[in-house]
Design an enzyme around this catalytic site. Sequence first.
Site, PDB file in Angstrom:
ATOM      1  N   GLU A 176      25.982 -15.574 -43.620  1.00  0.00           N
ATOM      2  CA  GLU A 176      24.843 -15.520 -44.544  1.00  0.00           C
ATOM      3  C   GLU A 176      25.314 -15.310 -45.985  1.00  0.00           C
ATOM      4  O   GLU A 176      25.235 -14.202 -46.520  1.00  0.00           O
ATOM      5  CB  GLU A 176      23.859 -14.409 -44.166  1.00  0.00           C
ATOM      6  CG  GLU A 176      22.599 -14.435 -45.025  1.00  0.00           C
ATOM      7  CD  GLU A 176      21.646 -13.277 -44.746  1.00  0.00           C
ATOM      8  OE1 GLU A 176      20.553 -13.266 -45.334  1.00  0.00           O
ATOM      9  OE2 GLU A 176      22.008 -12.389 -43.955  1.00  0.00           O
ATOM     10  N   LYS A 213      23.071 -18.930 -42.203  1.00  0.00           N
ATOM     11  CA  LYS A 213      21.781 -18.440 -42.687  1.00  0.00           C
ATOM     12  C   LYS A 213      21.810 -18.541 -44.203  1.00  0.00           C
ATOM     13  O   LYS A 213      22.598 -17.854 -44.863  1.00  0.00           O
ATOM     14  CB  LYS A 213      21.526 -17.007 -42.242  1.00  0.00           C
ATOM     15  CG  LYS A 213      20.170 -16.456 -42.715  1.00  0.00           C
ATOM     16  CD  LYS A 213      19.838 -15.123 -42.068  1.00  0.00           C
ATOM     17  CE  LYS A 213      18.502 -14.571 -42.590  1.00  0.00           C
ATOM     18  NZ  LYS A 213      18.078 -13.337 -41.902  1.00  0.00           N
TER      19      LYS A 213
END
Length: 299
Positions: A176, A213
Amino acid sequence: MQHFDMTTKIASGHGFIAALDQSGGSTPKALKGYGIEESAYLGDEEMFGLIHQMRTRIMTSPAFTGDKVLAAILFERTMDGSIDGKPVPHVLIERGIIPFIKIDKGLEEEENGVQLMKPMPGLSDLLTRAKGLGVFGTKERSVVNRANREGIAAIVKQQFDVGGEVLAHGLMPILEPEVNINSPERAQADQMLLEEILKALDALPGDEKMMLKLSIPAEAGLYGPLVDHPRVLRVVALSGGYARPDACAQLAKNRGMIASFSRALLEDLRHQMSDAQFNAALAGAIDQIYDASTEKVAA
């Protein structure tokens, strides 16, 4: 669900990932949004007890099932906790929801336009414990604030290095590297991040896959090459501060990206609600996020 079944569901299932991983620094804000002020608790133990009650209410709601929620990301303390005497990951799996765990320990100070992850002492032990509890994967967050090539390259390298350690423990990493949606250089940062991630994916040894992500890009469809990349299991999107209607509207323009929302999922839930009101509000949020994840529109 066995590991193969989890992999298949994450790769091709219809739905989204619920992010229930608010940790120490973000927990007071999450509780306040839920209608519990800081004056209502004393110290971390009471605070974490209240957030566990909130998460338990979500995870045991009749609206929260594997029909629309593919997976849930947990905070370490939640993973180690229990619901009605059962470990939380087991409760999720019984509901058809795949458990992940947040492993990062927060962010370093900004340097070269980015905030790297702080050191993660004891990571190997945490990954081993998570695997033993039936957790499928991890999530680790860092932040891009500026379109700085050196900083973005460093953030991608760190993410992939940690992802490699996660894979070595038999877990699936969700990398992420969040782009700050309020950055004045957001579009350029998105493009640089795309380029650096593609280079890192192409350099991966073997045939392992990772998940990503990412912030919803300023240019709809920008991350199509990542959605299609053979070394990416799934690309999921964070809400990044958008309210749920805006986050869903933006997400729906991005083919192949599904939601992994936290604040946008929980924003209508309140401690003071009756169970009927709570379940109805959660069901409405789940339906809206599911639709944005599965029904795409032209940009």
